[in-house]
Write a protein that holds these residues in place. Structure first.
Motif, PDB file in Angstrom:
ATOM      1  N   VAL A 112      20.178 146.597 -37.007  1.00  0.00           N
ATOM      2  CA  VAL A 112      20.111 145.187 -36.960  1.00  0.00           C
ATOM      3  C   VAL A 112      19.379 144.497 -37.895  1.00  0.00           C
ATOM      4  O   VAL A 112      18.219 145.019 -38.155  1.00  0.00           O
ATOM      5  CB  VAL A 112      20.090 144.616 -35.729  1.00  0.00           C
ATOM      6  CG1 VAL A 112      18.419 144.989 -35.228  1.00  0.00           C
ATOM      7  CG2 VAL A 112      20.223 142.975 -35.476  1.00  0.00           C
ATOM      8  N   ALA A 147      16.226 148.078 -40.393  1.00  0.00           N
ATOM      9  CA  ALA A 147      16.744 147.790 -39.167  1.00  0.00           C
ATOM     10  C   ALA A 147      15.512 147.165 -38.197  1.00  0.00           C
ATOM     11  O   ALA A 147      14.463 147.551 -38.163  1.00  0.00           O
ATOM     12  CB  ALA A 147      17.168 149.173 -38.493  1.00  0.00           C
ATOM     13  N   GLY A 148      16.053 146.137 -37.541  1.00  0.00           N
ATOM     14  CA  GLY A 148      15.252 145.387 -36.767  1.00  0.00           C
ATOM     15  C   GLY A 148      14.076 144.545 -37.567  1.00  0.00           C
ATOM     16  O   GLY A 148      13.109 143.944 -36.793  1.00  0.00           O
ATOM     17  N   HIS A 201      12.348 142.003 -34.998  1.00  0.00           N
ATOM     18  CA  HIS A 201      11.520 142.892 -34.263  1.00  0.00           C
ATOM     19  C   HIS A 201      10.302 141.890 -34.012  1.00  0.00           C
ATOM     20  O   HIS A 201       9.310 141.665 -34.816  1.00  0.00           O
ATOM     21  CB  HIS A 201      11.186 144.029 -35.191  1.00  0.00           C
ATOM     22  CG  HIS A 201      10.376 145.175 -34.366  1.00  0.00           C
ATOM     23  ND1 HIS A 201      10.303 146.397 -34.716  1.00  0.00           N
ATOM     24  CD2 HIS A 201       9.548 144.963 -33.503  1.00  0.00           C
ATOM     25  CE1 HIS A 201       9.522 146.868 -34.147  1.00  0.00           C
ATOM     26  NE2 HIS A 201       8.996 146.229 -33.234  1.00  0.00           N
TER      27      HIS A 201
END
Lengths: 260, 265
Positions: A205, A249-250, A254
């Motif tokens: 993501v 990702a993230g 995050h």
């Protein structure tokens, strides 16, 4: 307005794709152009404004073994209000045989104010078939709220369910623009890639784009939301180019929540 | 119809299936700044109810129906609204019919029906993180179900490595408790809103009275979703609702990357 269009592609003995059937009627007109590598590109040319509520449009696509077809549209389609208490429908049925390739890469669907529209896609991919399927929905033209729009996507791979998704936006869809569904984004879309030569990629993501390996792949779905059509296309184009998403990702979402 | 207490026991957040450990995407939505107060929580819950809630409730009701021979599927001629829905692919729609053939093994029929529901629910859960969570929750609920109803058969659930999907287990647990598919759908829809709502109290420090008042305002929407799900559960598995929400996938995958989190989902 009712219209049906049909496209049948076969590979000849030299491996070149020929369109054995290509017929449409306004506003669903089909035009072919040669594509690289012996494949075929077909443009869906809108022969009228719309779809308007009351329209019933059907497109059947059949890609036979070894054939390679890319379908595009020349412009975004704008779902508009029409006859009261009716809906506009667009049904796309596609069958992709083993070793066949279908790229369905139309321009966006714009749900204009007051529209009542249903798009339904039913895709059967045989084992060994390749599918790239893009869907983009823009909620309203500039500065307006969308009418009612439903996008249903049903994909089977090797006669087993691969992807079932329905997205509904508009005044009758509770919470559609809220923080559980689109979070105020005006544009949302996805790109599905089914390809036996390309294993499903790991989940990742970045911001409002996510990469999702599907359960009964080899298939990967990219899903994203964006403030506008242009930004969304950028996300999905980048997704197809891959690479960048995995390493970051993230990165943006995050964050660690600490609750007292 | 069953004693109302059974319905309340299953819907109770204290039912030992670990539901309190899940925020159902809310923790990620709060971290992303999308849910900040009571009003945005209300929008969140409405959106969840119309998407994940409807799908979970429909699958739970369908699993309950599959477990319970007294709820046969309608005949093919009774199917309505063909135009909006997918015709059975390749003419194999009859494979999904649950009416046992004369002399057929009802257990086999249930097994096939549950396997079909499992595959259809996988296809509606694009996010790997959400699939894992659903299966983990299913496993936890199954453990409770086996302990509480030792006589009930849960062995017809498909053997997936991560566990069976939670709505399928809920359907069987509901059937074991004597609930009908509509009641099971109510339990599922109710859990969709109450789980995230109680997580919101912890995540945002909201006034619990205000959050409860919000749930009271959502009660009618919850009932409507359950009723819609119970009707949908009469359809073959491939026609069950598939309402998705892009942010649910995005939130779930973002949440799965966190190293520290308060909730498991």
């Amino acid at each position: 307005m009712r219209a049906t269009a049909r496209l049948v592609a076969r590979a000849d003995r030299h491996g070149r794709t020929t369109l054995t059937e290509l017929r449409g009627e306004s506003p669903l007109l089909l035009r072919q152009v040669p594509a690289a590598g012996g494949g075929r590109t077909v443009y869906v040319v809108g022969g009228a404004a719309g779809p308007l509520a009351g329209d019933d449009l059907r497109l059947d696509i059949e890609v036979g073994p070894g054939a390679v077809v890319r379908v595009q549209t020349v412009a975004a389609s704008v779902a508009l209000p029409g006859r009261p208490r009716t809906v506009s429908r667009m049904l796309v049925r596609a069958r992709v045989a083993a070793d066949a390739v279908l790229h369905w890469l139309p321009e966006q669907l714009v749900a204009a104010a007051g529209c009542a529209h249903v798009t339904e896609s039913q895709v059967d991919v045989a084992e060994g078939g390749v599918l790239h399927w893009r869907d983009e929905l823009i909620c309203g033209r500039h500065g307006e709220q969308p009418g009612h729009a439903e996008i249903h996507t049903w994909v089977d791979l090797a006669a087993r369910p691969l992807l079932r998704q329905s997205l509904t936006v508009g005044p009758d869809a509770p919470g559609w623009s809220g923080p559980a569904v689109l979070g105020g984004a005006r544009a949302t879309g996805s790109l599905l890639i089914v390809d036996p030569a390309r294993p499903a990629e790991p989940a990742a993501v970045r911001g409002t784009l996510t990469r999702l390996p599907l359960a009964s792949g080899p298939a990967t779905l990219w899903t994203g939301t964006a403030p506008d059509a242009h930004t969304l296309r950028g996300l999905l184009d980048g997704a197809n180019g891959l690479s960048s998403i995995a390493v970051t990702a993230g990165a943006e979402e995050h964050r660690v929540v600490r609750v007292g | 119809m069953t004693a109302p207490t059974m319905l309340l026991l299953l819907a109770d957040g204290r039912f030992p299936a670990g539901a309190h450990a899940h925020s159902s995407g809310l923790e990620a939505a709060v971290a992303a700044g999308r849910v900040t107060d009571l009003a945005t929580l209300g929008d969140y819950l409405r959106g969840r109810l119309a998407t994940a809630g409807l799908v979970a409730a429909a699958f739970a009701a369908a699993a309950c129906r599959a477990a319970e021979p007294s709820h046969p599927r309608p005949s093919p001629s009774g199917e309505a609204d063909q135009s909006r829905l997918r015709p059975p692919p390749n003419g194999d729609g009859d494979r999904a019919r649950l009416t046992p053939s004369p002399g057929g093994d009802a257990g086999q029929v249930r097994r096939a029906a549950l396997a079909r529901l499992d595959a259809e629910l996988d296809a509606r859960t694009a996010s790997l993180a959400q699939r894992s969570v659903s299966r983990r929750q299913g496993k936890a609920l199954l453990r409770a179900g086996r302990e509480i109803w030792p006589a009930a058969s849960f062995d017809e659930l498909p053997a997936a490595p991560g566990g069976p999907h939670q709505p399928l287990v809920l359907g069987l647990v509901g059937a074991a408790a004597g609930l009908d598919p509509a009641q099971v759908a109510t339990v599922a829809a109710h859990a969709t809103v109450t789980g995230s709502a109680s997580a919101a109290v912890r995540l945002l420090g909201l006034d619990p009275y205000q959050v409860q008042a919000l749930l009271v305002r959502l009660a009618a929407a919850c009932d409507a979703t359950a009723a819609q799900a119970a009707r949908a559960a009469e359809e073959p598995p491939e026609r069950l609702p598939a309402a998705n929400a892009p942010l649910a996938d995005i939130h779930a995958e973002a949440h799965a990357t966190w190293e520290v989190r308060l909730f498991a989902s």
